[in-house]
Design a protein around this motif. Structure first.
Motif, PDB file in Angstrom:
ATOM      1  N   TYR A  25      33.484 -14.427 -18.063  1.00 14.81           N
ATOM      2  CA  TYR A  25      33.934 -13.482 -19.100  1.00 14.81           C
ATOM      3  C   TYR A  25      34.864 -14.185 -20.076  1.00 14.81           C
ATOM      4  O   TYR A  25      36.043 -13.860 -20.187  1.00 14.81           O
ATOM      5  N   HIS A  64      38.724  -5.685 -23.060  1.00 17.01           N
ATOM      6  CA  HIS A  64      37.438  -5.090 -23.376  1.00 17.01           C
ATOM      7  C   HIS A  64      36.397  -5.594 -22.377  1.00 17.01           C
ATOM      8  O   HIS A  64      36.334  -6.787 -22.075  1.00 17.01           O
ATOM      9  N   GLY A  65      35.563  -4.696 -21.888  1.00 17.68           N
ATOM     10  CA  GLY A  65      34.460  -5.102 -21.034  1.00 17.68           C
ATOM     11  C   GLY A  65      34.881  -5.537 -19.643  1.00 17.68           C
ATOM     12  O   GLY A  65      35.936  -5.187 -19.142  1.00 17.68           O
ATOM     13  N   ARG A  66      34.021  -6.341 -19.031  1.00 14.84           N
ATOM     14  CA  ARG A  66      34.250  -6.773 -17.658  1.00 14.84           C
ATOM     15  C   ARG A  66      35.189  -7.968 -17.588  1.00 14.84           C
ATOM     16  O   ARG A  66      35.537  -8.551 -18.589  1.00 14.84           O
ATOM     17  N   THR A  86      35.129   2.004 -27.199  1.00 14.58           N
ATOM     18  CA  THR A  86      34.013   1.520 -26.393  1.00 14.58           C
ATOM     19  C   THR A  86      32.793   1.343 -27.279  1.00 14.58           C
ATOM     20  O   THR A  86      32.519   2.177 -28.157  1.00 14.58           O
ATOM     21  N   GLY A  87      32.059   0.254 -27.081  1.00 11.52           N
ATOM     22  CA  GLY A  87      30.879  -0.014 -27.898  1.00 11.52           C
ATOM     23  C   GLY A  87      29.828  -0.763 -27.120  1.00 11.52           C
ATOM     24  O   GLY A  87      30.076  -1.250 -26.001  1.00 11.52           O
ATOM     25  N   ASP A  88      28.636  -0.889 -27.704  1.00  8.57           N
ATOM     26  CA  ASP A  88      27.543  -1.575 -27.027  1.00  8.57           C
ATOM     27  C   ASP A  88      27.846  -3.045 -26.785  1.00  8.57           C
ATOM     28  O   ASP A  88      27.435  -3.623 -25.779  1.00  8.57           O
ATOM     29  N   TRP A  89      28.560  -3.677 -27.740  1.00  5.43           N
ATOM     30  CA  TRP A  89      28.843  -5.109 -27.622  1.00  5.43           C
ATOM     31  C   TRP A  89      30.080  -5.375 -26.768  1.00  5.43           C
ATOM     32  O   TRP A  89      30.035  -6.132 -25.803  1.00  5.43           O
ATOM     33  N   GLN A  90      31.193  -4.742 -27.096  1.00  4.92           N
ATOM     34  CA  GLN A  90      32.444  -5.026 -26.396  1.00  4.92           C
ATOM     35  C   GLN A  90      32.614  -4.228 -25.100  1.00  4.92           C
ATOM     36  O   GLN A  90      33.512  -4.480 -24.318  1.00  4.92           O
ATOM     37  N   GLU A  91      31.738  -3.242 -24.885  1.00  2.00           N
ATOM     38  CA  GLU A  91      31.804  -2.366 -23.719  1.00  2.00           C
ATOM     39  C   GLU A  91      33.113  -1.568 -23.713  1.00  2.00           C
ATOM     40  O   GLU A  91      33.722  -1.362 -24.759  1.00  2.00           O
ATOM     41  N   ASN A  92      33.549  -1.120 -22.532  1.00  2.00           N
ATOM     42  CA  ASN A  92      34.691  -0.199 -22.480  1.00  2.00           C
ATOM     43  C   ASN A  92      36.021  -0.927 -22.624  1.00  2.00           C
ATOM     44  O   ASN A  92      36.150  -2.101 -22.290  1.00  2.00           O
ATOM     45  N   ARG A  94      39.855  -1.220 -21.452  1.00  2.00           N
ATOM     46  CA  ARG A  94      40.647  -0.900 -20.265  1.00  2.00           C
ATOM     47  C   ARG A  94      42.108  -1.263 -20.486  1.00  2.00           C
ATOM     48  O   ARG A  94      42.414  -2.215 -21.211  1.00  2.00           O
TER      49      ARG A  94
END
Length: 220
Positions: A25, A64-66, A86-92, A94
């Motif tokens: 990541y 962002h993301g995992r 949250t978005g398709d590219w960056q994900e959620n 946190r």
């Protein structure tokens, strides 16, 4: 001709660095001071440059993301804001409590900073916490990744395989918390300085320029 003052922004945090970040990541670039230093020395001699290294941090952890975020709080009460959705590219997006273990690791990777800039002092939770060390349910799983004080070990020129293993290990840690210091007076969070081994030169108590305070205009 180089201007009198140049501000270089690494754009992404040290924990996403291609070498020292938590694989897989990470970004595919160097997010330490290395690139800025090399660019400046191509224009000016080293002895003509006053390089002030500033580390920027919030009063909480975000990602962002995992990827590892040991202090993650799924029900974090603070709204992320319009730029952290949250978005398709960056994900959620946190958030979690301040993590001194991750911050110390980032500072060690950088070789230290001249000063810190702390933002979001207006977003400190009513009962703010900070993680000071990590523990493992199975101590042998920490071998090679954490020292006896629950801090992340820094290895110069680590391999990608080692960073993958470190990422897996950070997914198993248990943070140990203590209250976040909220010192009264003109310098909030001053108690963080000895805990991080760096002086806080700037801090922000709001989104506008009028809510920025500068304690150390140059080197601390």
């Amino acid at each position: 001709e180089l201007p009198a003052h140049v501000v270089d922004d690494a754009n992404q945090g040290v924990l996403l660095d291609e070498t020292y970040g938590f694989a897989p990541y990470t970004t595919w670039t160097d997010t330490t001071f290395k690139n800025a230093t090399q660019l400046l020395t191509q224009v000016r001699a080293v002895d003509e440059i006053e390089l002030i290294k500033i580390g920027v941090m919030r009063t909480s952890m975000t990602r962002h993301g995992r990827g590892p975020l040991p202090t993650h709080q799924p029900s974090w009460p603070d709204r992320p804001g319009e730029h952290n959705t949250t978005g398709d590219w960056q994900e959620n997006f946190r958030q979690g409590h301040l993590d001194l273990v991750l911050l110390r690791y980032a500072l060690a990777v950088l070789g230290g900073v001249d000063q810190l800039a702390v933002t979001h002092l207006d977003r400190v939770q009513p009962v703010g916490l900070m993680a000071t060390s990590y523990g493992f349910g199975e101590p042998h799983r920490a071998r090679g990744h954490l020292d006896s004080y629950g801090q992340i070990l820094v290895v110069r020129e680590p391999s990608y395989a080692r960073q993958l293993a470190l990422t897996q290990a950070l997914g198993l840690v248990r943070p140990f918390y203590r209250p976040l210091p909220r010192a009264a007076g003109p310098h909030p969070l001053a108690e963080l300085e000895p805990l991080l081994g760096a002086r806080i030169g700037l801090y922000s108590t709001g989104p506008t320029r009028h809510e920025k305070q500068v304690r150390w205009p140059g080197r601390a």
